[in-house]
Design an enzyme around this catalytic site. Structure first.
Site, PDB file in Angstrom:
ATOM      1  N   ARG A 116       0.292   9.704 -25.580  1.00 53.48           N
ATOM      2  CA  ARG A 116       0.524  10.000 -24.165  1.00 53.48           C
ATOM      3  C   ARG A 116       1.852  10.705 -23.934  1.00 53.48           C
ATOM      4  NH1 ARG A 116       1.363   5.434 -21.836  1.00 53.48           N
ATOM      5  NH2 ARG A 116       1.301   6.236 -19.721  1.00 53.48           N
ATOM      6  N   LYS A 117       2.473  11.204 -24.990  1.00 55.28           N
ATOM      7  CA  LYS A 117       3.727  11.939 -24.857  1.00 55.28           C
ATOM      8  C   LYS A 117       3.417  13.388 -24.487  1.00 55.28           C
ATOM      9  CE  LYS A 117       6.199   8.945 -28.077  1.00 55.28           C
ATOM     10  NZ  LYS A 117       6.882   8.836 -29.384  1.00 55.28           N
ATOM     11  N   THR A 118       3.197  13.591 -23.197  1.00 58.86           N
ATOM     12  CA  THR A 118       2.830  14.902 -22.679  1.00 58.86           C
ATOM     13  C   THR A 118       3.762  15.283 -21.534  1.00 58.86           C
ATOM     14  OG1 THR A 118       1.311  14.013 -21.018  1.00 58.86           O
ATOM     15  CG2 THR A 118       0.409  14.410 -23.211  1.00 58.86           C
TER      16      THR A 118
END
Length: 276
Positions: free
Chosen positions: A124-126
């Site tokens: 979820r590192k966006t």
């Protein structure tokens, strides 16, 4: 997602494209081509078409998501008012270039481990508000999306554990309170915690920031105890193209790589008017 696409245009437009409005006739119709300046995997086509449709720009030709592209390849052939195309240009290009960069990076990782029985997943590192686009690009590139959002599954991380007590306590609370329909994953940082969570049937146990040697030690202990098959094993943290093969050769199920989305480089595309 339509609202995000619409906002992309509004953000770029401001109070109007003063350059184009000053020099181009309102009824001027043109054709234009979007071409690639480098090799990669194309992604974001359907969203680019949505943006073009918002501005009543006709798409005459386009390659499909997942196409392998090279320098000079024609990606889109479009027709519409010059003012509309210029207004949509940067939003379309930015989206295509970014998503294609993520898809290309994902595809590179997947190909690196294609001889091993392991899944490459994103995280979820966006970029804020861009998660869905990044997740779709991951999928186009051949990687697993992992969670789309917080409601997809339970993923117990270090701060959850700190708020509760121990990994095992946190796992058991989740098992008591969450529907059977949701998988439960827990992040652990030690051999003992990994063993306890696998012994207690966590669906997925993530070995966080462990070296290949530490992962192998966990796996050997799980095998010796006869509980390896209780849980899927995921590894994450500090994994990149230089060391992924050190992990993929082990008896693990999933490798998650945050760098695919937070550090991938956009591809380079251009839009140019042609003769009509």
């Amino acid at each position: 997602m339509d609202r995000i696409l619409e906002y992309m245009i509004l953000e770029d437009e401001g109070f109007g494209d003063i350059t184009s409005n000053a020099v181009i006739d309102n009824d001027k119709v043109v054709i234009a081509q979007i071409t690639s300046k480098e090799k990669g995997i194309l992604a974001g086509v359907e969203f680019a078409k949505d943006i073009l449709n918002f501005k009543n720009i006709d798409v005459i030709f386009n390659l499909e998501d997942g196409s392998e592209i090279d320098e000079g390849d024609l990606l889109f052939y479009i027709e519409g008012r010059a003012l509309d195309i210029l207004l949509a240009e940067r939003s379309v290009l930015n989206l295509l270039m970014h998503m294609s960069g993520v898809a290309t990076s994902a595809n590179s990782y997947v190909k690196l481990v294609e001889d091993d029985d392991v899944i490459v997943a994103g995280t979820r590192k966006t970029a804020p508000a861009f998660a869905k686009f990044d997740k779709i690009a991951l999928n186009i590139g051949g990687a697993d999306t992992h969670r789309f959002s917080l409601d997809d599954m339970v993923l117990i991380k270090d701060n959850h554990i700190k708020a509760v007590g121990t990994p095992l306590e946190t796992l058991k609370k989740a098992q008591e309170n969450v529907s059977f329909s949701k998988k439960i994953e827990i992040e652990v940082e030690s051999l003992d915690d990994a063993i306890e969570c696998v012994r207690n049937n966590a669906d997925i146990v993530m070995l966080d920031n462990m070296s290949p040697e530490e992962v192998k030690e966990v796996l050997n202990n799980l095998d010796d105890l006869g509980i390896r098959q209780n849980s899927l094993i995921e590894v994450s943290g500090g994994i990149n193209e230089d060391n992924i093969l050190d992990y993929s050769c082990l008896d693990i199920d999933v490798i998650s790589v945050g760098g695919i989305t937070h550090s991938s480089r956009s591809l380079n595309f251009s839009l140019n008017f042609g003769d009509k």
